[in-house]
Design an enzyme around this catalytic site. Structure first.
Site, PDB file in Angstrom:
ATOM      1  N   GLY A   5       7.544 -18.333   3.433  1.00 16.07           N
ATOM      2  CA  GLY A   5       7.832 -17.124   2.663  1.00 16.07           C
ATOM      3  C   GLY A   5       8.861 -16.291   3.398  1.00 16.07           C
ATOM      4  O   GLY A   5       9.812 -16.824   3.989  1.00 16.07           O
ATOM      5  N   HIS A  49       2.399 -10.700  13.438  1.00 18.15           N
ATOM      6  CA  HIS A  49       1.739  -9.396  13.349  1.00 18.15           C
ATOM      7  C   HIS A  49       0.369  -9.583  14.003  1.00 18.15           C
ATOM      8  O   HIS A  49      -0.274 -10.625  13.802  1.00 18.15           O
ATOM      9  CB  HIS A  49       1.616  -8.996  11.872  1.00 18.15           C
ATOM     10  CG  HIS A  49       1.033  -7.641  11.608  1.00 18.15           C
ATOM     11  ND1 HIS A  49       1.081  -6.600  12.509  1.00 18.15           N
ATOM     12  CD2 HIS A  49       0.386  -7.155  10.514  1.00 18.15           C
ATOM     13  CE1 HIS A  49       0.498  -5.543  11.980  1.00 18.15           C
ATOM     14  NE2 HIS A  49       0.061  -5.853  10.769  1.00 18.15           N
ATOM     15  N   ARG A  53       0.701 -25.766   1.928  1.00 11.69           N
ATOM     16  CA  ARG A  53      -0.479 -26.254   1.213  1.00 11.69           C
ATOM     17  C   ARG A  53      -0.036 -27.122   0.040  1.00 11.69           C
ATOM     18  O   ARG A  53       1.117 -27.017  -0.424  1.00 11.69           O
ATOM     19  CB  ARG A  53      -1.360 -25.090   0.755  1.00 11.69           C
ATOM     20  CG  ARG A  53      -0.648 -24.103  -0.119  1.00 11.69           C
ATOM     21  CD  ARG A  53      -1.514 -22.905  -0.399  1.00 11.69           C
ATOM     22  NE  ARG A  53      -0.730 -21.839  -1.009  1.00 11.69           N
ATOM     23  CZ  ARG A  53      -1.197 -20.666  -1.345  1.00 11.69           C
ATOM     24  NH1 ARG A  53      -2.471 -20.382  -1.122  1.00 11.69           N
ATOM     25  NH2 ARG A  53      -0.433 -19.741  -1.889  1.00 11.69           N
ATOM     26  N   SER A  80       2.557 -26.435  -3.133  1.00 14.70           N
ATOM     27  CA  SER A  80       3.429 -25.292  -2.858  1.00 14.70           C
ATOM     28  C   SER A  80       4.737 -25.415  -3.631  1.00 14.70           C
ATOM     29  O   SER A  80       5.386 -26.463  -3.611  1.00 14.70           O
ATOM     30  CB  SER A  80       3.752 -25.220  -1.362  1.00 14.70           C
ATOM     31  OG  SER A  80       4.841 -24.336  -1.164  1.00 14.70           O
TER      32      SER A  80
HETATM   33  N1  LIG Z   1       7.323  -9.751   5.169  1.00 11.47           N
HETATM   34  C1  LIG Z   1       7.962  -9.607   6.330  1.00 11.47           C
HETATM   35  O1  LIG Z   1       9.190  -9.662   6.399  1.00 11.47           O
HETATM   36  C2  LIG Z   1       7.164  -9.432   7.610  1.00 11.47           C
HETATM   37  C3  LIG Z   1       7.684  -8.633   8.638  1.00 11.47           C
HETATM   38  C4  LIG Z   1       7.020  -8.628   9.887  1.00 11.47           C
HETATM   39  C5  LIG Z   1       5.838  -9.357  10.048  1.00 11.47           C
HETATM   40  N2  LIG Z   1       5.336 -10.076   8.996  1.00 11.47           N
HETATM   41  C6  LIG Z   1       4.150 -10.892   9.200  1.00 11.47           C
HETATM   42  O2  LIG Z   1       4.511 -12.249   8.990  1.00 11.47           O
HETATM   43  C7  LIG Z   1       3.387 -12.961   8.466  1.00 11.47           C
HETATM   44  C8  LIG Z   1       3.810 -13.635   7.174  1.00 11.47           C
HETATM   45  O3  LIG Z   1       4.090 -12.638   6.221  1.00 11.47           O
HETATM   46  P1  LIG Z   1       5.122 -12.918   5.011  1.00 11.47           P
HETATM   47  O4  LIG Z   1       5.367 -11.596   4.368  1.00 11.47           O
HETATM   48  O5  LIG Z   1       6.267 -13.728   5.511  1.00 11.47           O
HETATM   49  O6  LIG Z   1       4.188 -13.813   4.077  1.00 11.47           O
HETATM   50  P2  LIG Z   1       4.557 -14.425   2.649  1.00 11.47           P
HETATM   51  O7  LIG Z   1       6.021 -14.336   2.376  1.00 11.47           O
HETATM   52  O8  LIG Z   1       3.650 -13.843   1.619  1.00 11.47           O
HETATM   53  O9  LIG Z   1       4.130 -15.963   2.883  1.00 11.47           O
HETATM   54  C9  LIG Z   1       4.218 -16.862   1.846  1.00 11.47           C
HETATM   55  C10 LIG Z   1       3.922 -18.256   2.380  1.00 11.47           C
HETATM   56  O10 LIG Z   1       2.556 -18.308   2.835  1.00 11.47           O
HETATM   57  C11 LIG Z   1       1.912 -19.377   2.150  1.00 11.47           C
HETATM   58  N3  LIG Z   1       0.500 -19.082   1.912  1.00 11.47           N
HETATM   59  C12 LIG Z   1      -0.029 -18.030   1.246  1.00 11.47           C
HETATM   60  N4  LIG Z   1      -1.377 -18.105   1.236  1.00 11.47           N
HETATM   61  C13 LIG Z   1      -1.683 -19.256   1.887  1.00 11.47           C
HETATM   62  C14 LIG Z   1      -2.914 -19.898   2.169  1.00 11.47           C
HETATM   63  N5  LIG Z   1      -4.079 -19.352   1.802  1.00 11.47           N
HETATM   64  N6  LIG Z   1      -2.876 -21.072   2.854  1.00 11.47           N
HETATM   65  C15 LIG Z   1      -1.692 -21.627   3.229  1.00 11.47           C
HETATM   66  N7  LIG Z   1      -0.483 -21.067   2.977  1.00 11.47           N
HETATM   67  C16 LIG Z   1      -0.497 -19.891   2.309  1.00 11.47           C
HETATM   68  C17 LIG Z   1       2.634 -19.496   0.834  1.00 11.47           C
HETATM   69  O11 LIG Z   1       2.329 -20.753   0.323  1.00 11.47           O
HETATM   70  P3  LIG Z   1       2.968 -21.336  -1.044  1.00 11.47           P
HETATM   71  O12 LIG Z   1       4.318 -21.820  -0.606  1.00 11.47           O
HETATM   72  O13 LIG Z   1       2.007 -22.418  -1.402  1.00 11.47           O
HETATM   73  O14 LIG Z   1       3.008 -20.191  -2.024  1.00 11.47           O
HETATM   74  C18 LIG Z   1       4.080 -19.293   1.286  1.00 11.47           C
HETATM   75  O15 LIG Z   1       4.661 -20.485   1.788  1.00 11.47           O
HETATM   76  C19 LIG Z   1       2.271 -11.941   8.286  1.00 11.47           C
HETATM   77  O16 LIG Z   1       1.446 -11.979   9.429  1.00 11.47           O
HETATM   78  C20 LIG Z   1       3.024 -10.613   8.216  1.00 11.47           C
HETATM   79  O17 LIG Z   1       2.257  -9.492   8.635  1.00 11.47           O
HETATM   80  C21 LIG Z   1       5.979 -10.120   7.785  1.00 11.47           C
END
Ligand SMILES: NC(=O)c1ccc[n+]([C@@H]2O[C@H](COP(=O)([O-])OP(=O)(O)OC[C@H]3O[C@@H](n4cnc5c(N)ncnc54)[C@H](OP(=O)(O)O)[C@@H]3O)[C@@H](O)[C@H]2O)c1
Length: 318
Positions: A18, A100, A40, A43
């Site tokens: 993501g 995080h 998973r 996906s």
């Molecule tokens: N958003 C940011 O830029 C940001 C900034 C700093 C820190 N963070 C941290 O980085 C981490 C990731 O955040 P994000 O915002 O990048 O997440 P995200 O974009 O929502 O992540 C989406 C990905 O996670 C997978 N996923 C979701 N639920 C899942 C599950 N139950 N089992 C396996 N895979 C799963 C999705 O799978 P599918 O491909 O199957 O949909 C997709 O590939 C978090 O700890 C967040 O606090 C994020």
């Protein structure tokens, strides 16, 4: 084994593709690290991973293959991913990397004692992590160690952050507690919750007093971008050097009346709930109930007159 600056990170498996997963996997790959992505079943991102010429594994194979497992799925999915896939699958001595500190800090995950557990938290959203890397720079990153079975955990965290491009800006050492609590506080009280409610309150005050909603929207929302860019580039005083004397006088004399002792007391209360774990418990209850408070608030916010004005000005209603 791949190396970054001569130091082995081994095979990095990025779980999730993501916002952070995509940016981090691509930056690591471009830095010469051996990277695979674990997704998973079903996906929708599998094709994109393969099109990026990265190996795509299922979750179980990813856990078994990792020297370093980067947990880049949403925080609310960490506990299940850890207990069902990572805890049974990771080899002894594997390093777990988080972006995080939330789930480790609040004990939602209790990692096996043989694992290294590190934090590499880029101080920017995923698209910025990638775009700045491609532009030859990076976003600063916070690094921390929660468990250090190998004695190498901080070195791995720093090498990982360097491979993301953060070494081109700044890599700062912290703790899981400090990163988690300051991040939650800033998003609740200042950059998300504080800012959105300040904008809405300003808009409502002007509209209640009879001013045109379009004018209120421009003054309280759109002009913010100019000011935010100046604050980012030059700091608060640098921004203040760019505004008119009238604006500056209003800032110094009226700002403290708006953000007065009542707001500071509310900020201290919000911080207290974060530090005591009360916010974490409330969030867990909300998630278990299917996010009813979140959904109701989102529905209300979408109907706010400010959003209607914004949609109209952007031509989205036509
Ligand atoms: N958003 C940011 O830029 C940001 C900034 C700093 C820190 N963070 C941290 O980085 C981490 C990731 O955040 P994000 O915002 O990048 O997440 P995200 O974009 O929502 O992540 C989406 C990905 O996670 C997978 N996923 C979701 N639920 C899942 C599950 N139950 N089992 C396996 N895979 C799963 C999705 O799978 P599918 O491909 O199957 O949909 C997709 O590939 C978090 O700890 C967040 O606090 C994020």
């Amino acid at each position: 084994m791949s190396t970054v600056c001569g130091d082995p990170l081994g095979h990095v498996v990025v779980f999730g593709f993501g916002a952070q997963g995509r940016a981090q996997a691509l930056n690591l790959h471009d830095s010469g690290v051996r990277v695979s992505v674990a997704l998973r079943e079903g996906s929708p991102r599998r094709e994109e991973v393969l099109a990026s010429r990265l190996p795509c594994l299922d979750l179980e194979d990813g856990a078994r293959a990792a020297d370093l497992a980067a947990v880049l799925v949403p925080d609310e999915a960490h506990a299940a991913l850890y207990s069902e896939i990572l805890a049974p699958g990771l080899r002894r001595g594997t390093a777990l990397v988080f972006a995080h500190g939330y789930s480790v800090h609040y004990g939602r995950i209790r990692p096996r004692p043989d694992l290294d557990v590190v934090l590499v938290a880029p101080m920017g959203i995923g698209p910025q992590v990638r775009a700045r890397f491609l532009a030859g720079s990076g976003v600063p990153a916070l690094v921390a160690v929660a468990q250090d079975g190998s004695g190498e955990a901080m070195r791995h965290a720093r090498r990982y952050a360097e491979a993301l491009g953060s070494g081109r800006r700044a890599i700062l050492e912290t703790t899981f507690a400090e990163e988690t609590e300051t991040d939650l506080f800033a998003e609740q009280a200042v950059i998300c919750g504080g800012l959105t409610h300040l904008i809405a309150a300003g808009f409502e005050t002007l509209v209640e007093a009879g001013y045109r909603p379009e004018i209120a929207y421009f003054c309280c929302l759109e002009e913010l971008k100019l000011i935010a860019d100046l604050v980012y580039e030059r700091g608060l005083e640098g921004m203040r050097r760019s505004i008119s004397t009238t604006a500056l006088y209003g800032d110094y004399t009226r700002g403290p009346r708006v953000i007065g002792e009542g707001v500071r007391a509310a900020m201290r209360a919000v911080l207290g709930e974060i530090r005591s774990g009360r916010f974490d418990q409330e969030l867990a209850r909300e998630a278990a109930a299917g996010w009813p408070t979140l959904q109701a608030a989102r529905d209300r916010a979408a109907c706010h007159p400010l959003e209607e004005v914004g949609r109209r000005l952007r031509g989205e209603d036509s």
